[in-house]
Design a protein around this motif. Structure first.
Motif, PDB file in Angstrom:
ATOM      1  N   UNK A   4       6.881  10.474   2.460  1.00 27.06           N
ATOM      2  CA  UNK A   4       8.232  11.042   2.444  1.00 27.06           C
ATOM      3  C   UNK A   4       8.944  10.692   3.749  1.00 27.06           C
ATOM      4  N   UNK A   5      10.122  11.273   3.953  1.00 26.97           N
ATOM      5  CA  UNK A   5      10.948  10.901   5.106  1.00 26.97           C
ATOM      6  C   UNK A   5      10.359  11.330   6.442  1.00 26.97           C
ATOM      7  N   UNK A  38       5.395   5.378  17.102  1.00 27.03           N
ATOM      8  CA  UNK A  38       5.151   6.044  15.827  1.00 27.03           C
ATOM      9  C   UNK A  38       6.425   6.809  15.459  1.00 27.03           C
ATOM     10  N   UNK A  39       6.939   6.568  14.263  1.00 25.46           N
ATOM     11  CA  UNK A  39       8.138   7.287  13.846  1.00 25.46           C
ATOM     12  C   UNK A  39       8.241   7.283  12.329  1.00 25.46           C
ATOM     13  N   UNK A  40       9.264   7.919  11.815  1.00 27.20           N
ATOM     14  CA  UNK A  40       9.472   8.043  10.374  1.00 27.20           C
ATOM     15  C   UNK A  40      10.904   7.625  10.038  1.00 27.20           C
ATOM     16  N   UNK A  41      11.212   7.537   8.766  1.00 27.20           N
ATOM     17  CA  UNK A  41      12.552   7.075   8.374  1.00 27.20           C
ATOM     18  C   UNK A  41      13.641   8.055   8.801  1.00 27.20           C
ATOM     19  N   UNK A  42      13.358   9.345   8.785  1.00 27.53           N
ATOM     20  CA  UNK A  42      14.383  10.306   9.203  1.00 27.53           C
ATOM     21  C   UNK A  42      14.759  10.087  10.667  1.00 27.53           C
ATOM     22  N   UNK A 102       0.810  -1.209   0.000  1.00 30.48           N
ATOM     23  CA  UNK A 102       0.000   0.000   0.000  1.00 30.48           C
ATOM     24  C   UNK A 102       0.843   1.258   0.000  1.00 30.48           C
ATOM     25  N   UNK A 103       1.841   1.276   0.873  1.00 29.01           N
ATOM     26  CA  UNK A 103       2.786   2.377   0.924  1.00 29.01           C
ATOM     27  C   UNK A 103       4.073   1.890   1.574  1.00 29.01           C
ATOM     28  N   UNK A 104       5.128   2.642   1.339  1.00 29.90           N
ATOM     29  CA  UNK A 104       6.425   2.167   1.814  1.00 29.90           C
ATOM     30  C   UNK A 104       7.412   3.325   1.883  1.00 29.90           C
ATOM     31  N   UNK A 105       8.243   3.293   2.912  1.00 30.77           N
ATOM     32  CA  UNK A 105       9.366   4.219   3.035  1.00 30.77           C
ATOM     33  C   UNK A 105      10.608   3.402   3.356  1.00 30.77           C
ATOM     34  N   UNK A 106      11.665   3.587   2.578  1.00 32.17           N
ATOM     35  CA  UNK A 106      12.887   2.805   2.781  1.00 32.17           C
ATOM     36  C   UNK A 106      14.102   3.717   2.744  1.00 32.17           C
ATOM     37  N   UNK A 137      20.743   6.480   0.232  1.00 30.35           N
ATOM     38  CA  UNK A 137      19.639   6.485  -0.719  1.00 30.35           C
ATOM     39  C   UNK A 137      18.338   6.247   0.027  1.00 30.35           C
ATOM     40  N   UNK A 138      17.261   6.874  -0.449  1.00 30.69           N
ATOM     41  CA  UNK A 138      15.948   6.566   0.104  1.00 30.69           C
ATOM     42  C   UNK A 138      14.974   6.312  -1.034  1.00 30.69           C
ATOM     43  N   UNK A 139      13.857   5.706  -0.682  1.00 35.74           N
ATOM     44  CA  UNK A 139      12.854   5.333  -1.667  1.00 35.74           C
ATOM     45  C   UNK A 139      11.490   5.376  -1.006  1.00 35.74           C
ATOM     46  N   UNK A 140      10.542   6.013  -1.679  1.00 32.45           N
ATOM     47  CA  UNK A 140       9.199   6.144  -1.140  1.00 32.45           C
ATOM     48  C   UNK A 140       8.182   5.712  -2.194  1.00 32.45           C
ATOM     49  N   UNK A 141       7.141   5.050  -1.719  1.00 30.99           N
ATOM     50  CA  UNK A 141       6.137   4.519  -2.638  1.00 30.99           C
ATOM     51  C   UNK A 141       4.770   4.537  -1.964  1.00 30.99           C
ATOM     52  N   UNK A 142       3.735   4.858  -2.740  1.00 24.64           N
ATOM     53  CA  UNK A 142       2.375   4.782  -2.220  1.00 24.64           C
ATOM     54  C   UNK A 142       1.402   4.685  -3.379  1.00 24.64           C
ATOM     55  N   UNK A 143       0.313   3.972  -3.156  1.00 29.97           N
ATOM     56  CA  UNK A 143      -0.710   3.879  -4.191  1.00 29.97           C
ATOM     57  C   UNK A 143      -1.657   5.067  -4.139  1.00 29.97           C
ATOM     58  N   UNK A 144      -1.536   5.909  -3.106  1.00 34.08           N
ATOM     59  CA  UNK A 144      -2.461   7.038  -2.971  1.00 34.08           C
ATOM     60  C   UNK A 144      -1.713   8.254  -2.435  1.00 34.08           C
TER      61      UNK A 144
END
Length: 418
Positions: A82-83, A268-272, A57-61, A71-78
Motif C-alpha cells: 500500500x501507500x 527507504x521510503x514509500x509512495x506517500x 514481485x511487487x509494485x507501488x505506483x 491515481x495509485x496502483x499496488x501489486x504484489x504476488x504475496x
C-alpha cells in the motif's frame, strides 16, 4: 540512360522514405504510447497488461496530475502493498541527498563551488595526475568531478560487515562492478561520468559540516519538514514501518542488502512520502527556497553529454516547455525505482518495484512519452517491430510502383514507335 534515371529515382525515394521514418522515430511523431487513453486510469490499465507479460514481485505506483495525486496502483504476488509500504530506493537516494546538501548551502555552511577538501578532515581524495583541488561540491552533485570509481554498490547481506564511510571510499568491498576506489581519473569539469562515490563523499561532507550522523541530519533537515514520516536512511526492524518483500528476477525471495553508501543507494521510503517530495519541487516548502530548487533543476552538464542537474537527472524537454526532472534507481537483486516530475504541468509519476531490474525505468520512460511526446531509447526499442515493418512496406511500395511505372512508360514508348 533511362535505366540510370529510374535507378536514381528509386534510390532517391528510398532515401527520402528512410529519412522520413527516421525523423518520425526520433521526433516521436510515428510512435504510439502504451495507451490511447488520456486518463491516469488508462495508463494503469496499460501497466497491468505489462505486468502480465513480465515478472514483477511487487509494485507501488502513483500518478500525479496538476500537483495532486490522481491515481495509485499496488501489486504484489504475496504480501499486500500500500501507500505506506517502504521500498529501498537505490539511486533515487541521490536526489533526496542533494536536498540535504542545499539545506546546508542555504544556511551558509557550504559553498558549492569551493573545493570539497575545505569540508573534509576524516578522508581525502588520493593523489592523482589531476588537481584534486578543482573538485567541488557542484561537481559531485552533477557527476562532473572526474571521479572514475564506477560504483554501483552491491551492499552487504550481513549488516555487521558494512564498512565505515572512510573505508568504503578508500576501497569499497561491495564494489562488485569496479575497482571500488574513489579517485580522480579525468580532469574535473571535462565530462559527465556517473559516480556513486561522489555521493558517498557528499554523505561524508554532510556529517563533517553538520556534526551529525548523515541519517540523523537528513531526518531533521528534510524528512521532518516535508512530513515524510515513513522515510529513513537507516533501516531498523524497530521502526514500525512495513518493509516490502524483496524479490529476485527468478521470482525467489531475495535478501535485504545494507549499505555504507546511504546517500547514494539506501533511502527507504514509500509512495506517500515520495509524493510529498515531488510536490516540494514546485510548491512552497520549509526546506529549500524556490530559487534554490530552480538552480538544482537546471542542466549542469555539457549539451552533448548525459543531462544532469545538481542532484536530479534531466529526462527531457520539448518545444512546449515541458521539462522532466527526477531520478531512477536500480540495485541487486532486482530493485528498480523511478520518480519523475514535469516542472511545467506539475504532473508526475512514482514507480517502486522489486523482482524486475528494469520495469520501473521502462514504465517511467513510457509515461514521459505518453504525457509529452518526448521519446527515448526505451520507447523506440518497444516500437522497433512497427518501425521496421513501416520501412519495409514503404520500400516495397516504392519498388513495385516503380516497376509498374517503368512498364507503363515502356509500353507507351513501344506504341509511339509503331
Amino acid at each position: 540512360m533511362k535505366t540510370f534515371k529510374y535507378l536514381l529515382l528509386i534510390t532517391v525515394l528510398i532515401l527520402a522514405w528512410t529519412a522520413f521514418v527516421g525523423y518520425g522515430t526520433f521526433s516521436g511523431s510515428l510512435l504510439r504510447p502504451i495507451t490511447k487513453g488520456s486518463s491516469s486510469a488508462s495508463f494503469i490499465e496499460a501497466t497491468k497488461e505489462r505486468i502480465e507479460n513480465e515478472f514483477v514481485g511487487n509494485m507501488a505506483m502513483v500518478l500525479i496530475e496538476n500537483g495532486a495525486v490522481s491515481k495509485d496502483f499496488f501489486y504484489s504476488i504475496d504480501k499486500a502493498v500500500n501507500k505506506h509500504t517502504v521500498f529501498q530506493m537505490a539511486s533515487v537516494s541521490k536526489w533526496i541527498t542533494s536536498w540535504g546538501i542545499f539545506a546546508l548551502v542555504e544556511e551558509g555552511k557550504i559553498k558549492i563551488d569551493e573545493p570539497i577538501d575545505n569540508y573534509l578532515t576524516r578522508w581525502h581524495l588520493p593523489e592523482s595526475n589531476f588537481n584534486n583541488q578543482e573538485v567541488t561540491v557542484r561537481n559531485l552533485l552533477s557527476h562532473t568531478s572526474g571521479l572514475v570509481d564506477g560504483l554501483g554498490y552491491g551492499g552487504f547481506v550481513d549488516k555487521d560487515s558494512v564498512q565505515s564511510i572512510e573505508e568504503s571510499l578508500t576501497k569499497a568491498s561491495d564494489g562488485f562492478w569496479s575497482e571500488g576506489v574513489a579517485k580522480v581519473g579525468n580532469s574535473p569539469n571535462s565530462q559527465y561520468r556517473y559516480s556513486g562515490a561522489g555521493y558517498t563523499i557528499l554523505q561524508l561532507i554532510i556529517e563533517e559540516v553538520s556534526g551529525q550522523l548523515f541519517e540523523e541530519y537528513m531526518a531533521e533537515a528534510v524528512f521532518k519538514p516535508l512530513k515524510m514520516a515513513h522515510s529513513t536512511f537507516n533501516w531498523s526492524d524497530s521502526l514500525g514501518s512495513d518493509l516490502v518483500t524483496f524479490y529476485d528476477s527468478d521470482s525467489t525471495i531475495a535478501p535485504h542488502y545494507r549499505y555504507t553508501a546511504l546517500a547514494a543507494a539506501s533511502l527507504y521510503t514509500c509512495t506517500e512520502d515520495l509524493s510529498l517530495f515531488l510536490k516540494a519541487n514546485f510548491a512552497h516548502n520549509s526546506v529549500l527556497r524556490p530559487e534554490t530548487i530552480a538552480t538544482m533543476n537546471k542542466i549542469h552538464t555539457a549539451a552533448n553529454q548525459n543531462t544532469h542537474g545538481l542532484g536530479p537527472m534531466i529526462f527531457g524537454r520539448n518545444d512546449s516547455g515541458d521539462f522532466i526532472v527526477g531520478h531512477d534507481g536500480g540495485n541487486r537483486p532486482a530493485i528498480n525505482t523511478a520518480a519523475r516530475i514535469n516542472l511545467k504541468s506539475k504532473d508526475g509519476i512514482i514507480i517502486l518495484e522489486t523482482g524486475n531490474p528494469g520495469f520501473a525505468t521502462k514504465l517511467g520512460d513510457e509515461w514521459i512519452f505518453w504525457k509529452t511526446g518526448i521519446a527515448d531509447y526505451v520507447v523506440i526499442q518497444r516500437s522497433k517491430p512497427f518501425l521496421l515493418s513501416l520501412l519495409v512496406i514503404g520500400y516495397l511500395i516504392i519498388f513495385f510502383s516503380s516497376i509498374i511505372i517503368i512498364r507503363v512508360r515502356n509500353k507507351k514508348g513501344l506504341r509511339g514507335m509503331n
